[in-house]
Design a protein around this motif. Structure first.
Motif, PDB file in Angstrom:
ATOM      1  N   ILE A  82       0.819  -1.221   0.000  1.00 37.91           N
ATOM      2  CA  ILE A  82       0.000   0.000   0.000  1.00 37.91           C
ATOM      3  C   ILE A  82       0.850   1.267   0.000  1.00 37.91           C
ATOM      4  N   ASN A  83       2.174   1.113   0.085  1.00 40.72           N
ATOM      5  CA  ASN A  83       3.027   2.298   0.141  1.00 40.72           C
ATOM      6  C   ASN A  83       4.352   2.026  -0.567  1.00 40.72           C
TER       7      ASN A  83
ATOM      8  N   SER B 145      -5.127  -3.004  -3.693  1.00 38.45           N
ATOM      9  CA  SER B 145      -6.104  -1.919  -3.525  1.00 38.45           C
ATOM     10  C   SER B 145      -5.595  -0.561  -3.981  1.00 38.45           C
ATOM     11  N   LYS B 146      -4.293  -0.453  -4.293  1.00 42.63           N
ATOM     12  CA  LYS B 146      -3.735   0.858  -4.621  1.00 42.63           C
ATOM     13  C   LYS B 146      -2.984   0.912  -5.947  1.00 42.63           C
ATOM     14  N   TYR B 147      -2.402  -0.202  -6.381  1.00 41.79           N
ATOM     15  CA  TYR B 147      -1.550  -0.191  -7.563  1.00 41.79           C
ATOM     16  C   TYR B 147      -1.975  -1.256  -8.565  1.00 41.79           C
TER      17      TYR B 147
ATOM     18  N   GLU C  10      -1.361   4.096 -10.108  1.00 44.10           N
ATOM     19  CA  GLU C  10      -1.754   4.252  -8.707  1.00 44.10           C
ATOM     20  C   GLU C  10      -3.114   4.942  -8.627  1.00 44.10           C
ATOM     21  N   LYS C  11      -3.887   4.589  -7.611  1.00 42.26           N
ATOM     22  CA  LYS C  11      -5.114   5.327  -7.310  1.00 42.26           C
ATOM     23  C   LYS C  11      -4.750   6.587  -6.536  1.00 42.26           C
TER      24      LYS C  11
ATOM     25  N   PRO D   1      -8.165   6.706  -2.901  1.00 42.86           N
ATOM     26  CA  PRO D   1      -8.447   5.313  -2.527  1.00 42.86           C
ATOM     27  C   PRO D   1      -9.928   4.956  -2.525  1.00 42.86           C
TER      28      PRO D   1
ATOM     29  N   TYR E 171      -7.494   3.504 -11.257  1.00 42.26           N
ATOM     30  CA  TYR E 171      -6.044   3.709 -11.156  1.00 42.26           C
ATOM     31  C   TYR E 171      -5.691   4.812 -12.154  1.00 42.26           C
TER      32      TYR E 171
END
Length: 267
Positions: free
Chosen positions: A183-184, A206-208, A218-219, A222, A227
């Motif tokens: 997530i990061n 959930s993010k990439y 990336e989103k 969120p 994306y």
């Protein structure tokens, strides 16, 4: 035993109750092997720093070791391979820094390792490594200047959440797959991956996500399932079309791209 330069043998009894090997305990000694007792839970800062003749580093099968602290084995330039005990949860900053003969690092399938800290394995000659499933964070420059590293993979059930900037510097890795749990991705996380030709993201992240296995998206929000931001491209993506739902191209996204033809999708 700091700087006991003639100390070449250290033995522990089978029933040793030793729990902590303290700071600088055996630094600058010339022993060539050591077997860490199973009762040891902490190897402290610089405990074996600059033991340049240490070749054989081993741990008991029932090791209770939890923390390998900062610089514990830095500059131990004769160690060739190590197996990290299952019980280890933290490998701290520069723990194996400049172990410049270290080619193999193995983790048991049930490894409890949670974090690999800054420069933990920097300046080694590791040629491949699989990150255990329980690792949640790989910190900045953890594998900096590992110029022979050709294969870097994650367990299928990886729980990894954070990848630090410049976490890996090598030009021999052609592809990488980002776990679904991440997530990061910290700024400049990819600096140093000069030979990358393919980047993928495991399903359900959930993010990439990846585009054409060459572009990382990336989103930016969120809460929205789009994306919409380009954050990275491999060095030679070739001909690519940017989808019309992309509304952000982030800084450094196409840094050092040599072979690229970009078009933008129209409505």
């Amino acid at each position: 035993f700091f700087n006991c330069k003639e100390l070449d043998v250290v033995l522990f009894s089978d029933d040793s109750k030793l729990q902590t090997i303290g700071k600088n305990s055996f630094a600058y000694t010339k022993k060539n092997s050591i077997n860490i007792p199973s009762s040891v839970t902490t190897i402290c800062e610089s405990a074996f720093f600059n033991c340049i003749e240490l070749r054989d580093l081993s741990f008991q099968p029932d090791s209770k070791l939890q923390i390998i602290e900062k610089n514990s084995f830095s500059d131990c330039c004769s160690i060739n391979n190590i197996t990290i005990p299952t019980s280890v949860k933290e490998i701290c900053e520069k723990a194996f820094y400049n172990c410049n003969q270290l080619t193999t690092v193995l983790f048991p399938n049930d490894s409890q390792l949670i974090i690999i800290k800054k420069k933990a394995f920097s300046d080694t000659i590791i040629n491949e490594i699989q990150i255990p499933s329980n690792v949640k964070q790989i910190c900045k420059k953890a594998f900096n200047n590992c110029l022979r590293l050709q294969k870097f993979t994650f367990a299928n059930d990886s729980k990894l959440q954070i990848i630090g900037s410049n976490f890996l510097i090598t030009n021999r890795i052609n592809s990488i797959i980002i776990p679904s749990s991440v997530i990061n991705l910290q700024e400049k996380w990819y600096f140093g991956l000069h030979g990358l030709k393919s980047i993928k993201v495991m399903p359900n992240n959930s993010k990439y996500c990846s585009l054409y296995d060459k572009i990382l998206l990336e989103k930016s929000d969120p809460s929205v399932n789009i994306y919409n931001s380009v954050i990275y491209s491999v060095g030679k993506p070739g001909k690519i079309e940017i989808p019309n739902y992309i509304n952000i191209i982030d800084k450094y996204s196409f840094i050092d791209c040599h072979y690229i033809f970009i078009s933008f999708q129209t409505n």
